[in-house]
Scaffold this motif. Sequence first.
Motif, PDB file in Angstrom:
ATOM      1  N   GLN A  57     -42.220 -21.346  27.304  1.00 34.91           N
ATOM      2  CA  GLN A  57     -40.787 -21.084  27.263  1.00 34.91           C
ATOM      3  C   GLN A  57     -40.457 -20.028  26.219  1.00 34.91           C
ATOM      4  O   GLN A  57     -41.108 -19.938  25.180  1.00 34.91           O
ATOM      5  CB  GLN A  57     -40.021 -22.377  26.944  1.00 34.91           C
ATOM      6  N   THR A  75     -36.505 -26.061  25.188  1.00 35.66           N
ATOM      7  CA  THR A  75     -36.629 -27.234  26.049  1.00 35.66           C
ATOM      8  C   THR A  75     -37.530 -26.918  27.233  1.00 35.66           C
ATOM      9  O   THR A  75     -37.336 -25.919  27.925  1.00 35.66           O
ATOM     10  CB  THR A  75     -35.251 -27.709  26.552  1.00 35.66           C
ATOM     11  N   PHE A  76     -38.505 -27.779  27.439  1.00 39.87           N
ATOM     12  CA  PHE A  76     -39.370 -27.745  28.614  1.00 39.87           C
ATOM     13  C   PHE A  76     -38.817 -28.792  29.573  1.00 39.87           C
ATOM     14  O   PHE A  76     -38.742 -29.967  29.224  1.00 39.87           O
ATOM     15  CB  PHE A  76     -40.812 -28.105  28.236  1.00 39.87           C
ATOM     16  N   THR A  77     -38.412 -28.375  30.767  1.00 39.44           N
ATOM     17  CA  THR A  77     -37.789 -29.311  31.713  1.00 39.44           C
ATOM     18  C   THR A  77     -38.836 -29.910  32.643  1.00 39.44           C
ATOM     19  O   THR A  77     -39.793 -29.243  33.048  1.00 39.44           O
ATOM     20  CB  THR A  77     -36.699 -28.617  32.555  1.00 39.44           C
ATOM     21  N   ALA A  78     -38.628 -31.192  32.934  1.00 42.91           N
ATOM     22  CA  ALA A  78     -39.475 -31.934  33.876  1.00 42.91           C
ATOM     23  C   ALA A  78     -40.960 -31.716  33.579  1.00 42.91           C
ATOM     24  O   ALA A  78     -41.756 -31.423  34.474  1.00 42.91           O
ATOM     25  CB  ALA A  78     -39.138 -31.556  35.310  1.00 42.91           C
ATOM     26  N   GLY A 119     -40.152 -35.985  32.185  1.00 43.99           N
ATOM     27  CA  GLY A 119     -38.833 -35.734  31.613  1.00 43.99           C
ATOM     28  C   GLY A 119     -38.802 -34.438  30.824  1.00 43.99           C
ATOM     29  O   GLY A 119     -39.802 -33.730  30.711  1.00 43.99           O
ATOM     30  N   ASP A 120     -37.635 -34.128  30.271  1.00 45.94           N
ATOM     31  CA  ASP A 120     -37.472 -32.936  29.448  1.00 45.94           C
ATOM     32  C   ASP A 120     -38.055 -33.175  28.057  1.00 45.94           C
ATOM     33  O   ASP A 120     -37.978 -34.286  27.522  1.00 45.94           O
ATOM     34  CB  ASP A 120     -36.001 -32.562  29.320  1.00 45.94           C
ATOM     35  N   THR A 122     -37.907 -31.345  24.217  1.00 43.30           N
ATOM     36  CA  THR A 122     -37.308 -30.321  23.365  1.00 43.30           C
ATOM     37  C   THR A 122     -38.131 -30.161  22.101  1.00 43.30           C
ATOM     38  O   THR A 122     -38.444 -31.153  21.431  1.00 43.30           O
ATOM     39  CB  THR A 122     -35.853 -30.675  23.014  1.00 43.30           C
TER      40      THR A 122
END
Length: 133
Positions: A57, A75-78, A119-120, A122
Amino acid sequence: MANAVYPLYKQALLDASSNVDVNDGTVKVALIDTGTYTYSSAHDFYDDLSGVVGTPQTIANTTVTNGLLDGDNVTFTALSGNTVEALVIYIDTGVAGTSRLVAYIDTGVTGLPLTPNGGDVTITWNASGIVQL
């Protein structure tokens, strides 16, 4: 391993090599599984990495003040994949063989190690900044 600025990044700074200026490139963070990747002072570009978990990211709004790199939380999502024990900061050129590694961080990060569960996630940088030269 303790946190480290990659020695070949420091050498590139002193040599005025290409792809060293965090203000001219896209600074990213990669999540690393140390069961697959081992830090080496001989590593210099993103293509030296293995064990990257998820998609790296961008660190938005990077600043450099008195040799201290700082920027927005990421934030890395999923997120799913292997356990994450370290972070690698690098300057993304869009080409793995020229995207210069800046720093390896495996201590002092709240939440590491972490096991992704879909999940996310951060990454909240230390209030004093990301990395100091």
